[in-house]
Design a protein around this motif. Sequence first.
Motif, short mmCIF file in Angstrom:
data_model
loop_
_atom_site.label_atom_id
_atom_site.label_comp_id
_atom_site.label_asym_id
_atom_site.label_seq_id
_atom_site.Cartn_x
_atom_site.Cartn_y
_atom_site.Cartn_z
N ILE A 47 -69.55 70.30 -86.87
CA ILE A 47 -69.98 68.90 -86.90
C ILE A 47 -68.89 68.13 -86.17
CG2 ILE A 47 -70.71 66.98 -88.34
CD1 ILE A 47 -72.39 69.57 -88.59
N SER A 48 -69.26 67.44 -85.11
CA SER A 48 -68.27 66.87 -84.21
C SER A 48 -67.92 65.43 -84.58
CB SER A 48 -68.76 66.95 -82.77
OG SER A 48 -67.70 66.70 -81.87
N ALA A 49 -67.06 64.83 -83.75
CA ALA A 49 -66.50 63.50 -84.03
C ALA A 49 -67.60 62.46 -84.18
CB ALA A 49 -65.55 63.11 -82.90
N GLY A 50 -67.57 61.75 -85.31
CA GLY A 50 -68.52 60.67 -85.56
C GLY A 50 -69.92 61.13 -85.91
N GLU A 51 -70.11 62.44 -86.14
CA GLU A 51 -71.45 62.95 -86.41
C GLU A 51 -71.81 62.91 -87.89
OE1 GLU A 51 -72.67 65.85 -82.72
OE2 GLU A 51 -71.92 66.80 -84.54
N PHE A 52 -73.11 62.90 -88.13
CA PHE A 52 -73.71 62.78 -89.46
C PHE A 52 -74.81 63.82 -89.54
CE2 PHE A 52 -76.87 61.02 -92.33
CZ PHE A 52 -76.14 60.39 -93.32
N ILE A 53 -74.82 64.63 -90.61
CA ILE A 53 -75.85 65.66 -90.76
C ILE A 53 -76.63 65.44 -92.05
CG2 ILE A 53 -74.18 67.27 -91.80
CD1 ILE A 53 -75.90 69.55 -90.59
N LYS A 54 -77.93 65.62 -91.96
CA LYS A 54 -78.81 65.57 -93.13
C LYS A 54 -79.51 66.91 -93.26
CE LYS A 54 -82.92 63.29 -95.04
NZ LYS A 54 -83.96 62.24 -94.80
#
Length: 471
Positions: free
Chosen positions: A207-214
């Motif tokens: 999960i990279s910089a500034g990322e959001f996972i759902k």
Amino acid sequence: MFGIWNIEKAPSVAFYALHALQHRGQQGAGIVSTERTRLRGYRNIGLLADVFKDNGKLEKIDGSAALGALWYSSGNSTNVQNIEPLLYKFNDGHLGIAMNGNLNNAKWLRAELEDEGAVFHSASHAEIIMHLIRRSRKETIEERFKEALNKLRGSFSVMLLTQDALYGAVDRHATRPLVLGKLNDSYAIASESCALNVIGADFLKDISAGEFIKIDDKGYEIGSFTPGSNIAIESMEFIYFARPDSTILGKNVHIVRKNTGRVLAREYPVEADIVVGVPNSSLSLASGYAEEIGLPYEMGLIKNQYIGRTFIEPSQHLRDIAVKMKLSALSDVVRNKRVILLDDSIVRGTTSKRIISMLKRAGASEVHLRIGSPEIIFPSYSGIDMKTSEELIAANLTKDEVRDLIGADSLEFITVEGLKEAIGFDFDSPNNGISLDIFTGEYYEGLGDYEEEFKKELTDIQKQYLAKGNK
């Protein structure tokens, strides 16, 4: 931290995954789970196995999704309220939350929230995030979470569990890693890839910089909650924190440490008889050094595997006791030998002093210390227990003074450029956007609540370093 969605006996799976992450925190542990109608959890002080030694604890919180965390305190507090995941049961739903890292604007946010009527029950920065979520006027929990994340400054990865989904997010510099994996029809996120390995999950991506996972029953979806900036990897992940079998942004930790040893051998060779590594994080380092310089790599130190990591003990007194119990020197290996000793870092210097003394008492004729990190001159505000210059030996003494204090016959640290070479990213590429947070002043941004404290306590060595034009 570790989270998984859509799997039978999710708390038990989380328990085994957290075992692989035990090196990241040894003072407390907790797991929150859901069977899709409510959240239940348990947390307590101690090692993971001690907290959940009664199998009934996992059965009582059984569900098909779970979020677990290990506690690493940067102080002396043993308050169970600080152990994550934090669990909240609101009238419109239940939420579990855990965070890795440190918020540089935590004091300001907390004061503002208290002025608005918020009541805090812990010192956890995750509780600040929860208050921000609850005060958001956005319609969905996803939008509220993103709004809260955009108010945070610092280095963090965060996980949020609801009855409907598991969420994860990484700060805009990706200082604290978070990885995604897949196990059959289930998806998991974790602080290190080794947690995926132990449960048999396939690594999918960082999960990279500034990322959001759902993650929910439909699968997973990755977006951004803020524009990503240059990736500033926490170098202590490679140097000390991460397990050798973990991979960070495509770089295996063992290989990076072995490369570091090779670079150190080229930068600072010395006449000696054997090479010895301080268990466990420096064994890869020592093997690389020995191979490069062409000397035997020996087990001159044996570790008691039932003692935790001394660096993350909450007080200096406990660190001193743990060092005495943790290691023993093999007299038959080191007697009358000139030893090159490899260690990952020197923070306070007490551990190095004790180990060198131990080797010399065991008969080593010389001990030449080589360190797999540059001199740690500035404190860290990214969630590592070194927030004042006073406790950093390299910020207060010259290299020769440090050498004399710890009793080494010689002392050398890998250079900043050497560490970059060992890790292997193309740091000079303008399109790469990767830098290192190495606590030498090379990368600092947004000290927030710590800025005045940082400026006020600058030592002469730090001033000299900054006077040379370093950031």
